[in-house]
Scaffold this motif. Structure first.
Motif, PDB file in Angstrom:
ATOM      1  N   ARG A  16      -7.476  -0.491  -4.857  1.00 26.79           N
ATOM      2  CA  ARG A  16      -7.548   0.142  -6.176  1.00 26.79           C
ATOM      3  C   ARG A  16      -6.738  -0.643  -7.196  1.00 26.79           C
ATOM      4  O   ARG A  16      -7.173  -0.886  -8.327  1.00 26.79           O
ATOM      5  CB  ARG A  16      -7.032   1.580  -6.055  1.00 26.79           C
ATOM      6  CG  ARG A  16      -7.075   2.404  -7.342  1.00 26.79           C
ATOM      7  CD  ARG A  16      -5.742   2.398  -8.075  1.00 26.79           C
ATOM      8  NE  ARG A  16      -4.663   2.799  -7.193  1.00 26.79           N
ATOM      9  CZ  ARG A  16      -3.381   2.512  -7.440  1.00 26.79           C
ATOM     10  NH1 ARG A  16      -3.043   1.792  -8.500  1.00 26.79           N
ATOM     11  NH2 ARG A  16      -2.432   2.909  -6.602  1.00 26.79           N
TER      12      ARG A  16
ATOM     13  N   ASN B 161      -4.981   1.642  -1.375  1.00 24.70           N
ATOM     14  CA  ASN B 161      -4.236   1.631  -2.636  1.00 24.70           C
ATOM     15  C   ASN B 161      -4.101   0.217  -3.184  1.00 24.70           C
ATOM     16  O   ASN B 161      -4.083   0.007  -4.401  1.00 24.70           O
ATOM     17  CB  ASN B 161      -2.851   2.253  -2.430  1.00 24.70           C
ATOM     18  CG  ASN B 161      -2.940   3.686  -1.978  1.00 24.70           C
ATOM     19  OD1 ASN B 161      -3.530   4.530  -2.645  1.00 24.70           O
ATOM     20  ND2 ASN B 161      -2.379   3.984  -0.811  1.00 24.70           N
TER      21      ASN B 161
ATOM     22  N   ALA C 166       0.847   3.996  -3.028  1.00 24.00           N
ATOM     23  CA  ALA C 166       0.355   5.348  -2.750  1.00 24.00           C
ATOM     24  C   ALA C 166       0.984   6.372  -3.689  1.00 24.00           C
ATOM     25  O   ALA C 166       0.430   7.457  -3.893  1.00 24.00           O
ATOM     26  CB  ALA C 166       0.645   5.714  -1.296  1.00 24.00           C
TER      27      ALA C 166
ATOM     28  N   ASP D 177       0.822  -1.207   0.000  1.00 25.87           N
ATOM     29  CA  ASP D 177       0.000   0.000   0.000  1.00 25.87           C
ATOM     30  C   ASP D 177       0.859   1.261   0.000  1.00 25.87           C
ATOM     31  O   ASP D 177       0.536   2.232  -0.702  1.00 25.87           O
ATOM     32  CB  ASP D 177      -0.930  -0.007   1.215  1.00 25.87           C
ATOM     33  CG  ASP D 177      -2.021   1.028   1.097  1.00 25.87           C
ATOM     34  OD1 ASP D 177      -2.929   0.832   0.265  1.00 25.87           O
ATOM     35  OD2 ASP D 177      -1.961   2.034   1.833  1.00 25.87           O
TER      36      ASP D 177
END
Length: 220
Positions: free
Chosen positions: A196, A193, A153, A149
């Motif tokens: 996503r 993140n 980012a 993550d």
């Protein structure tokens, strides 16, 4: 109708064969899948261990390359892009990016798969016991997700500006974290993140096709 180029030995439950299938699908390569019967320990029998002395899946046979046979999922992935991705659809032409991909493949093989796999084993097969063992592997799963993550980012993909096998290698084990180990709420809230990134991969036609096939087979 011509025979598929590859034979892939896999299993419905484990993620590693499916990530190879995703790479094959994204490269538009044809393959058939064989499913050793784990309940009969066929993967440990002499016929299979001629292909893989470690008695594990996946194994890939390339029939258009003199039945070249390879095991270990990330070694298979590296072979596929080195030999069959001349346009660098899911790989890179420059040497430095290739090393970054290899870095992530090694991290996936050493830092994600073993810990996630142990977590799933104790949760599903040992009823979540011993608790301290499950806690160890669950916490390590969370740690790896947070490492990913933090990196994601600042970028869309792990390497460069496009999806590559570095990303694909993590997806199937992350779906296990999502479903079994830490739950979707943890991924959504603590590592957005990663969520996503996973969604972007799942939207890919080749990957989506393989994931749909797996869900259908598991629910059959």
């Amino acid at each position: 109708m011509s025979e598929p180029q590859f034979t892939l030995y896999s299993t419905l439950v484990g993620p590693n064969g499916w990530k190879v299938a995703m790479v094959l699908a994204e490269l538009g390569l044809t393959y058939k899948t064989l499913w050793p019967d784990f309940s009969k320990k066929e993967q440990k029998g002499p016929e299979f261990t001629k292909l893989n002395p470690n008695g594990r899946i996946p194994v890939l046979i390339d029939h258009k390359n003199n039945d070249f046979t390879l095991w270990e999922s990330n070694a298979i992935i590296e072979y596929l892009v080195a030999k069959y991705d001349p346009e660098h659809t899911i790989s890179f032409a420059d040497f430095e990016s290739q090393q970054y991909v290899r870095q992530w493949l090694y991290f996936q093989a050493s830092g994600q798969g073993p810990y996630y796999g142990q977590a799933v084993w104790f949760i599903k097969n040992c009823n979540g016991e011993p608790a301290e063992v499950v806690d160890r592997y669950t916490n390590e799963t969370k740690r790896v997700l947070k490492v990913l993550d933090r990196v994601l980012a600042t970028r869309e993909w792990l390497v460069g500006d496009k999806l590559s096998v570095a990303d694909i290698s993590f997806l199937q084990w992350n779906t296990s974290a999502d479903r079994i180990i830490v739950g979707s709420e943890f991924v959504d809230k603590e590592t957005p993140n990663v969520r996503r990134w996973m969604n972007a991969m799942i939207a890919r036609p080749g990957i989506a096709k393989v994931m749909t096939e797996r869900v259908k087979m598991l629910s059959a």
